[in-house]
Design an enzyme around this catalytic site. Structure first.
Site, mmCIF file in Angstrom:
data_model
loop_
_atom_site.group_PDB
_atom_site.id
_atom_site.type_symbol
_atom_site.label_atom_id
_atom_site.label_comp_id
_atom_site.label_asym_id
_atom_site.label_seq_id
_atom_site.Cartn_x
_atom_site.Cartn_y
_atom_site.Cartn_z
ATOM 1 C CG HIS A 1 -19.162 9.443 -9.343
ATOM 2 N ND1 HIS A 1 -17.867 9.359 -9.888
ATOM 3 C CD2 HIS A 1 -20.161 10.081 -10.349
ATOM 4 C CE1 HIS A 1 -17.803 10.082 -10.843
ATOM 5 N NE2 HIS A 1 -19.142 10.507 -11.197
ATOM 6 C CE LYS B 1 22.788 -9.108 9.076
ATOM 7 N NZ LYS B 1 22.829 -9.701 10.561
#
Length: 512
Positions: free
Chosen positions: A275, A137
């Site tokens: 595919h 932070k």
């Protein structure tokens, strides 16, 4: 250099001694705790114990040692805030400029087969994530390091400039929050599973990066491959690549599709994928026989495809596989003679995967714009179905074998889907059509004369009798489908009219 103190407390001690020594040589004081403190001291590095900073002993078997204002005040205070600095001085808190922390090994703990809940709970880190978050932070003033791979960067910048750059601190802070978020997500998943909750109000998932990919489905799309932290055996994420080029986005997708189908079979089986759909599936007494059938199923489409086997690849099979261009071959193993044959093809990717028949059902996530769909994996097999014969004629023994093969494959074909099977191989696949009779026509056209005496599998029920009509005209003699349409009687009557044996499974297998 303005940095003066570093707090070091790590479970993963890779590189920590040399990094601490580098900091020490640069005039940084080292504060440490527990096992890390012992490791550093044993290697001749002077260390300040955390209790000297907090003026409070480590208690509760080490559960409480860093949760103290002298630690978090030292991390959170804004260096350019006069009020903060005055309060620091008032309470005799000295700034901490580096935090080097990685967390209790929760993941390694729960990976153990015999782990107890008590062990898992004990390996939930509290102080570590809290220090990391406090430091991250305040990254404008504090350098926070959670990954040993970043040690060198920190040292290099300190030596070159006397401090760590804002940009590096910001990058390190972002990594910290990813790290703690992933850590908490794994804990949340573990405890959620223990409680039996299947639809939690918040879904927290985490994945670990396996590799960056050259591109996604198309060259203009960026892509990466991630895996679950606790990935099960028998998945592409746990595969070992023995040979060939790096896998692409489409390779990984197609390889996964091949793997899911080949797992359906207990007898030697080969699946060829193109595919995301099977172009040929064959079973046999040997894996070489299975490959020959898969190849004959569609010798055109298999070119440039992906092949998966559920048995080790031997020399005989390898010689057949080498004859055509394939992208990937997946198998539990390759014997040395097979490797000698196949590695002669420079770019052919060879993957080994440990097939796990006892794998637990996973939740599958599908991304949609702005959200995600979650569903259970479809592990419903032929042996799980309640099979009923709906027609006057029952299937023959041969037809039952063909029906089973068609049903195992059609389950894994994009909907609407129809699969024709005959003599231990697929002979026609109709995938991804907008109507079921359209899928049937494609499969029948592909099969040609082979359709005579074959079995048809459908992933969902027939909304009308037209698919049975098309099957009858092609010479198909047996059909397997879920049933459940309000017009089932129409399909049954058509089947009886043409002497087709039709069975219902009671379960559909849509695959979108």
């Amino acid at each position: 250099m303005t940095a003066k103190r570093a707090l070091i407390s790590v479970s993963d001690k890779e590189g920590i001694v040399s990094f601490a020594q580098e900091l020490k040589d640069l005039g940084v004081e080292i504060i440490s705790t527990g096992g890390t403190k012992r490791t550093l001291e044993e290697n001749g590095i002077d260390v300040i114990g955390i209790s000297e900073v907090t003026d409070f002993p480590e208690i509760l078997d080490g559960r409480l040692k860093t949760l103290h204002p002298n630690v978090h005040g030292a991390l959170l205070a804004l260096r350019d805030n006069e009020e903060h600095q005055a309060q620091m001085k008032e309470h005799n808190i000295s700034p901490i400029d580096f935090v080097v922390v990685n967390l209790y090994p929760f993941k390694k703990t729960i990976e153990k087969e015999d782990v107890t809940l008590a062990e898992a709970i004990e390996n939930i880190d509290i102080g570590g994530p809290t220090m990391l978050r406090s430091a991250a932070k305040n990254y404008r003033s504090v350098s926070v390091v959670v990954d040993p791979s970043d040690y060198a960067t920190v040292v290099e910048e300190l030596k070159a400039h006397g401090n760590v750059s804002f940009e590096t601190n910001q990058r390190l802070a972002a990594k910290v929050f990813r790290h703690t978020a992933a850590y908490d997500a794994l804990i949340a998943e573990y405890l959620t599973n223990i409680t039996g909750e299947t639809t939690p109000e918040k879904l927290t998932v985490t994945y670990e990066r396996v590799q960056g990919l050259r591109y996604g489905e198309n060259p203009h799309q960026q892509a990466s491959f991630y895996k679950k932290p606790l990935t099960q055996k028998g998945s592409i994420a746990t595969a070992t690549q023995l040979h060939g080029k790096e896998l692409s986005y489409n390779n990984i997708n197609d390889a996964n599709a091949a793997l899911q189908i080949v797992k359906e079979f207990k007898e030697p089986a080969i699946v060829a994928i193109k595919h995301m759909n099977p172009c040929g599936v064959g079973v046999g007494e040997t894996i070489a026989q299975a490959y020959q059938k898969a190849y004959e199923a569609d010798p055109t489409s298999i070119f440039g495809g992906i092949v998966a086997a559920n048995r080790p690849i031997d020399r005989e099979t390898a010689i057949q596989l080498k004859e055509i261009f394939l992208e990937i071959i997946i198998a539990p193993a390759f014997d040395q003679e097979a490797l000698d044959v196949l590695t002669a093809k420079k770019n052919l990717r060879l993957l080994t995967i440990e097939l796990d028949e006892k794998a637990e059902k996973e939740a599958f996530l599908t991304s949609v714009k702005g959200g995600v769909l979650v569903q259970d994996e479809d592990v419903f097999g032929f042996d799980d179905a309640t099979i009923t014969v709906s027609t006057k004629r029952e299937p023959t023994e041969k037809e039952w074998a063909d029906l089973k093969l068609a049903w195992k494959v059609v389950k894994n074909v994009k909907s609407n889907a129809i699969v024709l099977a005959k003599d231990d191989m697929t002979i026609g696949v109709g995938a991804g059509q907008m109507n079921r009779v359209g899928a049937a026509k494609i499969a029948i056209e592909q099969a040609g004369e082979k359709a005579q005496g074959s079995a048809l599998g459908s992933d969902a029920f027939f909304p009308m009798g037209d698919t049975v009509e098309a099957a009858a005209k092609a010479g198909i003699t047996a059909i397997i489908q879920p049933g459940g349409s309000i017009r089932d009687e129409e399909s049954i009557a058509k089947a009886d009219e043409y002497g087709i044996a039709m069975v219902f499974t009671g379960v559909r297998h849509f695959k979108h």
